[in-house]
Design an enzyme around this catalytic site. Structure first.
Site, PDB file in Angstrom:
ATOM      1  N   LYS A 234       0.811  -1.224   0.000  1.00  0.00           N
ATOM      2  CA  LYS A 234       0.000   0.000   0.000  1.00  0.00           C
ATOM      3  C   LYS A 234       0.839   1.265   0.000  1.00  0.00           C
ATOM      4  O   LYS A 234       0.430   2.278  -0.552  1.00  0.00           O
ATOM      5  CB  LYS A 234      -0.942  -0.018   1.201  1.00  0.00           C
ATOM      6  CG  LYS A 234      -1.999  -1.097   1.053  1.00  0.00           C
ATOM      7  CD  LYS A 234      -2.939  -1.130   2.232  1.00  0.00           C
ATOM      8  CE  LYS A 234      -3.710  -2.430   2.180  1.00  0.00           C
ATOM      9  NZ  LYS A 234      -4.743  -2.527   3.182  1.00  0.00           N
TER      10      LYS A 234
ATOM     11  N   GLU B 223      -2.229   6.467   9.218  1.00  0.00           N
ATOM     12  CA  GLU B 223      -3.180   7.385   8.590  1.00  0.00           C
ATOM     13  C   GLU B 223      -4.049   8.007   9.656  1.00  0.00           C
ATOM     14  O   GLU B 223      -4.253   7.410  10.720  1.00  0.00           O
ATOM     15  CB  GLU B 223      -4.129   6.600   7.654  1.00  0.00           C
ATOM     16  CG  GLU B 223      -3.593   6.377   6.285  1.00  0.00           C
ATOM     17  CD  GLU B 223      -4.564   5.589   5.408  1.00  0.00           C
ATOM     18  OE1 GLU B 223      -5.693   5.278   5.841  1.00  0.00           O
ATOM     19  OE2 GLU B 223      -4.165   5.281   4.278  1.00  0.00           O
TER      20      GLU B 223
ATOM     21  N   ARG C  85      -7.704  -7.699  -8.706  1.00  0.00           N
ATOM     22  CA  ARG C  85      -8.406  -8.955  -9.005  1.00  0.00           C
ATOM     23  C   ARG C  85      -9.887  -8.665  -9.207  1.00  0.00           C
ATOM     24  O   ARG C  85     -10.321  -7.531  -9.016  1.00  0.00           O
ATOM     25  CB  ARG C  85      -8.269  -9.891  -7.809  1.00  0.00           C
ATOM     26  CG  ARG C  85      -8.787  -9.186  -6.573  1.00  0.00           C
ATOM     27  CD  ARG C  85      -8.854 -10.047  -5.346  1.00  0.00           C
ATOM     28  NE  ARG C  85      -8.808  -9.233  -4.149  1.00  0.00           N
ATOM     29  CZ  ARG C  85      -9.832  -8.610  -3.597  1.00  0.00           C
ATOM     30  NH1 ARG C  85     -11.036  -8.703  -4.136  1.00  0.00           N
ATOM     31  NH2 ARG C  85      -9.693  -7.876  -2.498  1.00  0.00           N
TER      32      ARG C  85
HETATM   33  P1  ADP Z   1      -7.613  -4.161   3.705  1.00  0.00           P
HETATM   34  O1  ADP Z   1      -6.778  -4.188   2.452  1.00  0.00           O
HETATM   35  O2  ADP Z   1      -6.966  -4.850   4.850  1.00  0.00           O
HETATM   36  O3  ADP Z   1      -9.026  -4.570   3.465  1.00  0.00           O
HETATM   37  P2  ADP Z   1      -8.204  -1.316   3.413  1.00  0.00           P
HETATM   38  O4  ADP Z   1      -7.141  -0.301   3.328  1.00  0.00           O
HETATM   39  O5  ADP Z   1      -8.903  -1.693   2.152  1.00  0.00           O
HETATM   40  O6  ADP Z   1      -7.626  -2.627   4.146  1.00  0.00           O
HETATM   41  O7  ADP Z   1      -9.284  -0.836   4.469  1.00  0.00           O
HETATM   42  C1  ADP Z   1     -10.331  -1.677   4.867  1.00  0.00           C
HETATM   43  C2  ADP Z   1     -11.407  -0.871   5.566  1.00  0.00           C
HETATM   44  O8  ADP Z   1     -10.854  -0.209   6.715  1.00  0.00           O
HETATM   45  C3  ADP Z   1     -12.004   0.247   4.732  1.00  0.00           C
HETATM   46  O9  ADP Z   1     -13.029  -0.196   3.905  1.00  0.00           O
HETATM   47  C4  ADP Z   1     -12.499   1.190   5.812  1.00  0.00           C
HETATM   48  O10 ADP Z   1     -13.715   0.727   6.330  1.00  0.00           O
HETATM   49  C5  ADP Z   1     -11.453   1.054   6.893  1.00  0.00           C
HETATM   50  N1  ADP Z   1     -10.430   2.120   6.794  1.00  0.00           N
HETATM   51  C6  ADP Z   1      -9.309   2.111   6.047  1.00  0.00           C
HETATM   52  N2  ADP Z   1      -8.609   3.259   6.194  1.00  0.00           N
HETATM   53  C7  ADP Z   1      -9.303   4.024   7.063  1.00  0.00           C
HETATM   54  C8  ADP Z   1      -9.095   5.323   7.649  1.00  0.00           C
HETATM   55  N3  ADP Z   1      -8.027   6.068   7.360  1.00  0.00           N
HETATM   56  N4  ADP Z   1     -10.035   5.781   8.522  1.00  0.00           N
HETATM   57  C9  ADP Z   1     -11.117   5.048   8.833  1.00  0.00           C
HETATM   58  N5  ADP Z   1     -11.354   3.812   8.333  1.00  0.00           N
HETATM   59  C10 ADP Z   1     -10.467   3.306   7.451  1.00  0.00           C
END
Ligand code: ADP
Length: 498
Positions: free
Chosen positions: A117, A201, A293
């Site tokens: 990421k 973040e 994917r």
């Molecule tokens: P993964 O790849 O592990 O699924 P993601 O980066 O796609 O992780 O994030 C998964 C979920 O986590 C998002 O859909 C959201 O609900 C939550 N999330 C991610 N980043 C943030 C953030 N900065 N603040 C609040 N919630 C977040």
């Protein structure tokens, strides 16, 4: 000679890919895992390769080397990885390519870059996409995390660079706990992904998850097919999705869509892919990550766009030009997908395993069922608990909610508990109906008391058991058949809430 497409996956997505393989005139080959030797998807395949994975801990779907060796033995031309398992494993994609097998997905390099990421985020910055305030790259230790956290303000989110499925992620509310969370998240990431790199973040309190579907070919053409809203999540796992999202204005949709295409073009992306954004309460949106994917929730996009994403994945892998232009994409109406997981929503979504005595899916022109099971199937503890998806299309959001609810009332499963009563509760909740729900809904709003007729589920299952027992008894004695009929009517009435 027909091309031979091997599916390195199982359940509903294997059946979904088989359908596309057949449509494109290919032979569909699957693995039979000893961990579920009677799985439904086997019935749809043209050829079955016995995986003989009974004595290994890894199911075949996670064993890159064995998959490729068996593929070579069986003269496979293309491999579709589906989702999960090895679908975003760059080494697997590279191994396929090195062995002359066409991997259906982007290049190993793109998978590797988007899989980290921190790398994806720095490429997103280059393409001019907005990012959630935080560290631009990986941070080395809890001390550095603390410095960033002070700068951006608590709460913060610690995330694993190689993360997925919500693993290696921790919310930190205050400085005193950052060290502990950093260590546990990093350890978890190291164990799960062999990479403990972390970044930080700003934690958005009540965000929405919005993602854009991309299709790109190997000739530089890229389009998007609109967005999906996937805010309904539990432990960062999606449970119900819709397309489009009621939370975007046309301007936001255009901006987010254009950015997604710009990003995909900049990185030279090909195949189906998803650009994930997080949308804050004030309407700001930020790039989160890219998935390389096909997604579980791809059918909602297919229902509103009329575009077959899996067909295109295969055609793009074969080098075809993407003939669809952005202006050809006309999104029509609304679609909702409900994931049917064998989990008990009454009891913290605990996984259920065992026999599906009887399963009945709703039918109508507007309903699409993607299922990996049938009556008599066994749900084992070895794999994911999602057994099916119920996807419903309507002309607008309200109509789609109503149709989806009706479809869920028509669904029945005897033998195991599922998330269907949970989905029914969601569809009737005011925050879903007015589309203000966020990723925190399950944590903050949902309570098992929202499940209507929780006892009726039990009564229904009990009544069905009695019904079967009486049917069985009828074989040996001469019970009058009206008993069954009245019981049937009673069960039906219970289910329809009369
Ligand atoms: P993964 O790849 O592990 O699924 P993601 O980066 O796609 O992780 O994030 C998964 C979920 O986590 C998002 O859909 C959201 O609900 C939550 N999330 C991610 N980043 C943030 C953030 N900065 N603040 C609040 N919630 C977040």
């Amino acid at each position: 000679m027909k091309k031979r497409l091997l599916i390195a996956n199982r359940s509903e997505i294997a059946i979904r890919i088989i359908r596309s393989a057949h449509k494109l005139g290919m032979l569909a080959v699957v693995f039979q895992s000893d961990k579920e030797p009677d799985a439904l998807y086997l019935k749809y395949a043209d050829e079955i390769i016995p995986a003989r994975d009974a004595t290994t801990e890894k199911p075949i779907f996670l064993d890159a080397e064995r998959i490729v060796n068996l593929a070579l033995e069986h003269n496979i031309d293309l491999i579709h990885p589906g989702y999960g398992f090895l679908s975003e494993n760059p080494d697997f994609a590279a191994l396929c390519t090195e062995n002359g097998i066409n991997f259906i997905g982007p290049s190993a390099t793109l998978i590797r870059e988007m899989g980290l990421k921190t790398v994806a985020k720095s490429m997103a910055i280059e393409a001019g996409l907005p990012l959630v305030p935080g560290s631009d790259g990986a941070i080395n230790d809890a001390e550095a995390a603390k410095v960033y956290a002070e700068k951006i303000g608590y709460p913060v989110l610690l995330k694993a660079s190689a993360g997925g499925g919500g693993r290696g992620m921790r919310i930190v509310e205050k400085p005193e706990t950052i060290e502990r969370h950093f260590k546990s998240a990093s350890d978890e990431a190291l164990a799960a992904f062999d990479n403990g790199d972390m970044f930080i973040e700003k934690y958005l309190q009540n965000p929405k998850h919005i993602e854009f579907q991309i299709l790109g070919d190997k000739h530089g053409n890229v389009i998007h097919l609109g967005e999906r809203e996937c805010s309904l999540q539990r432990k960062h796992q999606k449970l119900l999705e819709e397309a489009p999202s009621a939370s975007l204005t046309p301007e936001m949709r255009k901006d987010m869509g254009d950015m997604a295409v710009r990003f995909a073009k900049k990185i030279g992306y090909f195949s189906a892919g998803t650009i994930e954004y997080i949308l804050d309460e004030d309407g700001s949106f930020y790039f989160m990550e890219m998935n390389t994917r096909i997604q579980v929730e791809h059918p909602v996009t297919e229902m509103v766009s009329g575009v077959d994403l899996v067909d295109w994945q295969i055609r793009i892998a074969l080098g075809e030009v993407l003939t669809l232009k952005q202006e050809d994409i006309k999104l029509n109406g609304w679609a909702i997908e409900c994931r049917v997981n064998t989990e008990d929503p009454q009891n913290r979504f605990s996984p259920q395993t065992g026999f599906i005595d009887k399963i009945h899916f709703p039918h109508s022109n507007d309903i699409r069922i993607e299922s990996g099971v049938q009556s008599g199937s066994v749900v084992t503890p070895y794999f994911d608990s999602m057994i099916a998806k119920i996807i419903v299309h309507g002309s607008n959001r309200q109509e789609t909610i109503e149709k989806t609810l009706a479809a869920l009332y028509e669904f029945s499963l005897i033998g195991l508990k599922t998330t269907v009563p949970f989905c029914r509760a969601v569809l009737q909740h005011p925050e879903f109906v007015d589309a203000t729900y966020t990723t925190r809904w399950v944590d903050q709003v949902y309570t098992p008391e929202m499940l209507e007729n929780a006892d009726d589920e039990m009564i229904g299952a009990l009544a069905a058991t009695i019904m079967y027992a009486s049917e069985y008894l009828q074989l040996s004695s001469d019970l009058p058949s009206y008993k069954n009929d009245s019981l049937n009517v009673w069960v039906l009435n219970k289910r329809l809430n009369y």
